[in-house]
Design a protein around this motif. Structure first.
Motif, mmCIF file in Angstrom:
data_model
loop_
_atom_site.group_PDB
_atom_site.id
_atom_site.type_symbol
_atom_site.label_atom_id
_atom_site.label_comp_id
_atom_site.label_asym_id
_atom_site.label_seq_id
_atom_site.Cartn_x
_atom_site.Cartn_y
_atom_site.Cartn_z
ATOM 1 N N SER A 97 0.647 4.177 -2.739
ATOM 2 C CA SER A 97 0.420 5.571 -2.333
ATOM 3 C C SER A 97 1.434 6.493 -2.997
ATOM 4 O O SER A 97 1.077 7.583 -3.483
ATOM 5 C CB SER A 97 0.512 5.678 -0.812
ATOM 6 O OG SER A 97 0.271 7.006 -0.397
ATOM 7 N N THR A 98 2.682 6.067 -3.053
ATOM 8 C CA THR A 98 3.724 6.867 -3.716
ATOM 9 C C THR A 98 3.408 7.049 -5.196
ATOM 10 O O THR A 98 3.569 8.139 -5.762
ATOM 11 C CB THR A 98 5.090 6.200 -3.541
ATOM 12 O OG1 THR A 98 5.373 6.059 -2.149
ATOM 13 C CG2 THR A 98 6.184 7.024 -4.199
ATOM 14 N N LEU A 99 2.941 5.989 -5.839
ATOM 15 C CA LEU A 99 2.605 6.059 -7.268
ATOM 16 C C LEU A 99 1.426 6.993 -7.516
ATOM 17 O O LEU A 99 1.411 7.749 -8.497
ATOM 18 C CB LEU A 99 2.283 4.653 -7.789
ATOM 19 C CG LEU A 99 3.461 3.666 -7.838
ATOM 20 C CD1 LEU A 99 2.966 2.279 -8.184
ATOM 21 C CD2 LEU A 99 4.504 4.131 -8.853
ATOM 22 N N LEU A 100 0.444 6.967 -6.624
ATOM 23 C CA LEU A 100 -0.715 7.850 -6.791
ATOM 24 C C LEU A 100 -0.322 9.314 -6.647
ATOM 25 O O LEU A 100 -0.874 10.188 -7.338
ATOM 26 C CB LEU A 100 -1.796 7.480 -5.769
ATOM 27 C CG LEU A 100 -2.475 6.126 -5.961
ATOM 28 C CD1 LEU A 100 -3.465 5.863 -4.841
ATOM 29 C CD2 LEU A 100 -3.178 6.062 -7.315
ATOM 30 N N LEU A 101 0.608 9.591 -5.749
ATOM 31 C CA LEU A 101 1.092 10.974 -5.616
ATOM 32 C C LEU A 101 1.787 11.424 -6.896
ATOM 33 O O LEU A 101 1.683 12.593 -7.298
ATOM 34 C CB LEU A 101 2.049 11.069 -4.424
ATOM 35 C CG LEU A 101 1.419 10.869 -3.039
ATOM 36 C CD1 LEU A 101 2.490 10.897 -1.961
ATOM 37 C CD2 LEU A 101 0.370 11.944 -2.760
ATOM 38 N N GLU A 102 2.477 10.506 -7.552
ATOM 39 C CA GLU A 102 3.121 10.833 -8.830
ATOM 40 C C GLU A 102 2.065 11.147 -9.895
ATOM 41 O O GLU A 102 2.221 12.082 -10.688
ATOM 42 C CB GLU A 102 4.000 9.671 -9.267
ATOM 43 C CG GLU A 102 4.721 9.887 -10.596
ATOM 44 C CD GLU A 102 5.716 11.038 -10.557
ATOM 45 O OE1 GLU A 102 6.029 11.586 -11.630
ATOM 46 O OE2 GLU A 102 6.177 11.387 -9.444
ATOM 47 N N VAL A 103 0.970 10.372 -9.903
ATOM 48 C CA VAL A 103 -0.116 10.645 -10.848
ATOM 49 C C VAL A 103 -0.728 12.015 -10.558
ATOM 50 O O VAL A 103 -1.041 12.783 -11.480
ATOM 51 C CB VAL A 103 -1.197 9.548 -10.759
ATOM 52 C CG1 VAL A 103 -2.396 9.907 -11.643
ATOM 53 C CG2 VAL A 103 -0.634 8.205 -11.173
ATOM 54 N N GLN A 104 -0.890 12.342 -9.285
ATOM 55 C CA GLN A 104 -1.418 13.658 -8.911
ATOM 56 C C GLN A 104 -0.552 14.767 -9.488
ATOM 57 O O GLN A 104 -1.060 15.777 -10.020
ATOM 58 C CB GLN A 104 -1.477 13.756 -7.384
ATOM 59 C CG GLN A 104 -1.973 15.082 -6.847
ATOM 60 C CD GLN A 104 -3.470 15.230 -6.967
ATOM 61 O OE1 GLN A 104 -3.979 15.412 -8.068
ATOM 62 N NE2 GLN A 104 -4.162 15.158 -5.842
ATOM 63 N N SER A 105 0.745 14.597 -9.386
ATOM 64 C CA SER A 105 1.669 15.594 -9.931
ATOM 65 C C SER A 105 1.537 15.705 -11.442
ATOM 66 O O SER A 105 1.519 16.814 -11.998
ATOM 67 C CB SER A 105 3.111 15.224 -9.543
ATOM 68 O OG SER A 105 4.028 16.108 -10.144
ATOM 69 N N LEU A 106 1.401 14.571 -12.116
ATOM 70 C CA LEU A 106 1.286 14.585 -13.577
ATOM 71 C C LEU A 106 -0.009 15.251 -14.033
ATOM 72 O O LEU A 106 -0.020 15.993 -15.030
ATOM 73 C CB LEU A 106 1.359 13.151 -14.116
ATOM 74 C CG LEU A 106 2.713 12.447 -13.970
ATOM 75 C CD1 LEU A 106 2.596 10.981 -14.338
ATOM 76 C CD2 LEU A 106 3.771 13.136 -14.828
ATOM 77 N N VAL A 107 -1.098 15.008 -13.290
ATOM 78 C CA VAL A 107 -2.371 15.662 -13.641
ATOM 79 C C VAL A 107 -2.249 17.170 -13.475
ATOM 80 O O VAL A 107 -2.696 17.949 -14.332
ATOM 81 C CB VAL A 107 -3.510 15.117 -12.750
ATOM 82 C CG1 VAL A 107 -4.784 15.938 -12.941
ATOM 83 C CG2 VAL A 107 -3.780 13.654 -13.069
ATOM 84 N N GLY A 108 -1.606 17.612 -12.387
ATOM 85 C CA GLY A 108 -1.433 19.041 -12.170
ATOM 86 C C GLY A 108 -0.573 19.691 -13.244
ATOM 87 O O GLY A 108 -0.869 20.796 -13.714
ATOM 88 N N LEU A 152 0.819 -1.211 0.000
ATOM 89 C CA LEU A 152 0.000 0.000 0.000
ATOM 90 C C LEU A 152 0.855 1.264 0.000
ATOM 91 O O LEU A 152 0.503 2.264 -0.632
ATOM 92 C CB LEU A 152 -0.922 -0.002 1.223
ATOM 93 C CG LEU A 152 -2.051 -1.033 1.219
ATOM 94 C CD1 LEU A 152 -2.722 -1.109 2.581
ATOM 95 C CD2 LEU A 152 -3.079 -0.693 0.144
ATOM 96 N N GLN A 153 1.970 1.213 0.700
ATOM 97 C CA GLN A 153 2.861 2.375 0.736
ATOM 98 C C GLN A 153 3.403 2.683 -0.659
ATOM 99 O O GLN A 153 3.456 3.851 -1.075
ATOM 100 C CB GLN A 153 4.005 2.113 1.713
ATOM 101 C CG GLN A 153 4.945 3.309 1.888
ATOM 102 C CD GLN A 153 6.012 3.045 2.920
ATOM 103 O OE1 GLN A 153 6.224 1.915 3.333
ATOM 104 N NE2 GLN A 153 6.694 4.085 3.355
ATOM 105 N N GLU A 154 3.763 1.654 -1.385
ATOM 106 C CA GLU A 154 4.284 1.865 -2.739
ATOM 107 C C GLU A 154 3.191 2.392 -3.661
ATOM 108 O O GLU A 154 3.433 3.291 -4.481
ATOM 109 C CB GLU A 154 4.851 0.552 -3.280
ATOM 110 C CG GLU A 154 5.613 0.702 -4.582
ATOM 111 C CD GLU A 154 6.792 1.661 -4.476
ATOM 112 O OE1 GLU A 154 7.065 2.387 -5.467
ATOM 113 O OE2 GLU A 154 7.431 1.702 -3.405
#
Length: 501
Positions: free
Chosen positions: A85-96, A81-83
């Motif tokens: 979560s890290t990947l989802l934060l990267e997707v958030q950055s890409l969307v922004g 789950l930790q990994e």
């Protein structure tokens, strides 16, 4: 002594010597084995008690091992789950980044989409690969299964449920108070604005949970046009408008007590219709105007505000906590969260939500194998197609060619999906962390103390007291030697009769 056929003194000495030898043997056995009770005859009652205590020790030791194994399972799930979560934060950055449309070339958008596609594939791979002894942990294998889901149940999450083998559990929800959006009704006296002059402007500010916006309209503007203008900023304010024959309904986009709608009239422009003003809504019926709450447009000096209302519900006899259309109960036997649709959440009455038929990660954390010592935790499917919600959408919609892709998709929807997915993963991690800390950790410590006390009790009954037994050994050795000397003397006494011959 003058008789020789029967040597009574010798018989007495033999009997006593036999008893002393038995005591000496018992003492030597206790010293050599370290146990006071080596057979039932040593202490029948003590043997029964000590064997029961030994049984308890074995069960407690197994329970501690189970708890430690459960902690290992949670640790492995947490790592996956930790990994993610890290990947989802990267997707958030890409969307922004992609939302900066004027500063992004088509090639950059396509490159970002390639990264998102790769991340989605990795999320699916982690969900499939995270396992303990071959049992997959994040692919829904430990999620609860249900049947008979009511049509008013939009979404649900079963976090924990205790079930005996083969049992099912019906989940019934009674809506005791309707959920409501925040709402105001602005009466304008007709389908268009009738102001004091052609040059006058009707000015007001609409505010909601997301923000506020100032509006200004001239005489003759249709209420439908006013509603359309307010709705064009609904993403900014969190408020939507609907035109009626005599005015406007202003409602928050979401349900719940955290939602609000306010309107502050800064210039009423001479609107003089008889019922013109701002009305709040009824607290008992959604979208029903409280006709006694009128605030005339000309008298408004501060913003008129209305707040939403959370659902009131009882689930399986337990009063639920609620947020908007979502209700939750959490107790030892059931921890469930249920989201209703608008019809279900605003109508009072009973709803047979669904039936839990099985599933969950079951751990036996107590010495007895029964439902009281069992803990069952639900771990949902963390694959991309399952991360998100019914209302916002799921992570797989960010894939190439899908509705929320980064090249030509809806980036607002993409960000909402990612936010929901991040919240879902974080909530799961927090729930497993609380289970690890407050259930497993506490159980291991408590069972450890119980094992120590049980072992001490068993030792007091069964183990040898070396101080006492060494004293008994010395005593027995002396008595055996003394008895042997006495026997020797007793055996030689009959020879004294020879002096009479």
């Amino acid at each position: 002594m003058s008789r020789i056929n029967t040597n009574v003194n010798s018989l007495i000495a033999q009997r006593i010597l036999t008893n002393q030898n038995k005591e000496l043997t018992t003492t030597l056995e206790r010293l050599s084995t370290g146990s006071r009770i080596n057979r039932g005859g040593d202490d029948p009652a003590g043997l029964i008690v000590s064997e029961n205590l030994r049984s308890q020790k074995a069960a407690i030791g197994a329970a501690i091992g189970n708890a430690e194994r459960a902690e290992q399972v949670v640790n492995i799930a947490e790592g996956g789950l930790q990994e993610i979560s890290t990947l989802l934060l990267e997707v958030q950055s890409l969307v922004g980044q992609t939302a900066n449309d004027a500063g992004m070339s088509q090639e950059e958008k396509e490159a970002n989409q390639l990264q998102v596609d790769s991340i989605l594939q990795t999320v699916d791979r982690i969900a499939e690969a995270t396992s303990f002894q071959g049992t997959k942990l994040l692919n829904g294998n430990f999620d609860f299964s249900i049947s008979g889901q009511d049509s008013s149940v939009v979404d649900y999450e079963i976090k924990s449920a205790k079930l005996n083998t083969g049992d099912t559990r019906n989940v019934q929800m009674i809506v005791t108070a309707s959920a409501q959006t925040a709402g105001l009704y602005v009466s304008l006296g007709g389908t268009s604005l009738d102001l004091s002059s052609n040059t006058a402007t009707f000015e007001f500010e609409v505010a909601g949970t997301k923000g506020a916006r100032q509006f200004s309209f001239s005489s003759g503007t249709n209420t439908s046009a006013v509603a359309a203008q307010i709705n064009s900023f609904t993403d900014v304010t969190g408020v939507s408008a609907v035109a009626s024959s005599t005015g406007l309904y202003l409602n928050s986009n979401e349900y719940g007590s955290t939602e609000f709608v306010s309107i502050d009239v800064t210039d009423n422009a001479g609107i003089s219709a008889a019922n013109a003003g701002v009305y709040t809504m009824s607290t008992t019926a959604q979208f029903t105007i409280d006709t006694t709450s009128r605030a005339a447009l000309s008298t408004i000096t501060n913003a008129v505000r209305d707040e939403g209302q959370d659902l009131g519900a009882v689930i399986n006899g337990v009063t639920a906590t609620a947020d908007g259309l979502t209700a939750r109960i959490s107790n030892e036997f059931l921890d469930v969260e249920i989201e209703l649709d608008q019809a279900g959440g605003t109508a009072l009455g009973a709803i047979d939500a669904f039936t839990i038929t099985g599933g969950g990660a079951k751990f036996n954390l107590g010495p007895n194998v029964d439902i009281g010592n069992q803990v069952s935790v639900g771990i949902g499917n963390i694959a991309a197609r399952k991360l998100g919600s019914v209302s916002t959408g799921y992570m797989d919609q960010l894939g190439a060619g899908k509705s929320a892709n980064l090249v030509n998709g809806d980036l607002n929807a993409a960000q909402e999906i990612v936010n929901t997915a991040i919240k879902e993963v974080s909530t799961t991690r927090g729930r497993l962390g609380a289970f690890q800390k407050n259930v497993i950790g506490t159980t291991i410590r408590a069972l450890g103390v119980t094992l120590e006390n049980t072992t001490a009790a068993e030792s007091m009954i069964r183990d040898t007291d070396f101080a006492a037994e060494t004293a008994n050994l010395t005593r027995s050795q002396i008595l055996v030697q003394a008895t042997q000397n006495a026997l020797s003397i007793s055996n030689s006494n009959p020879q004294n009769v020879l002096a009479l011959l």
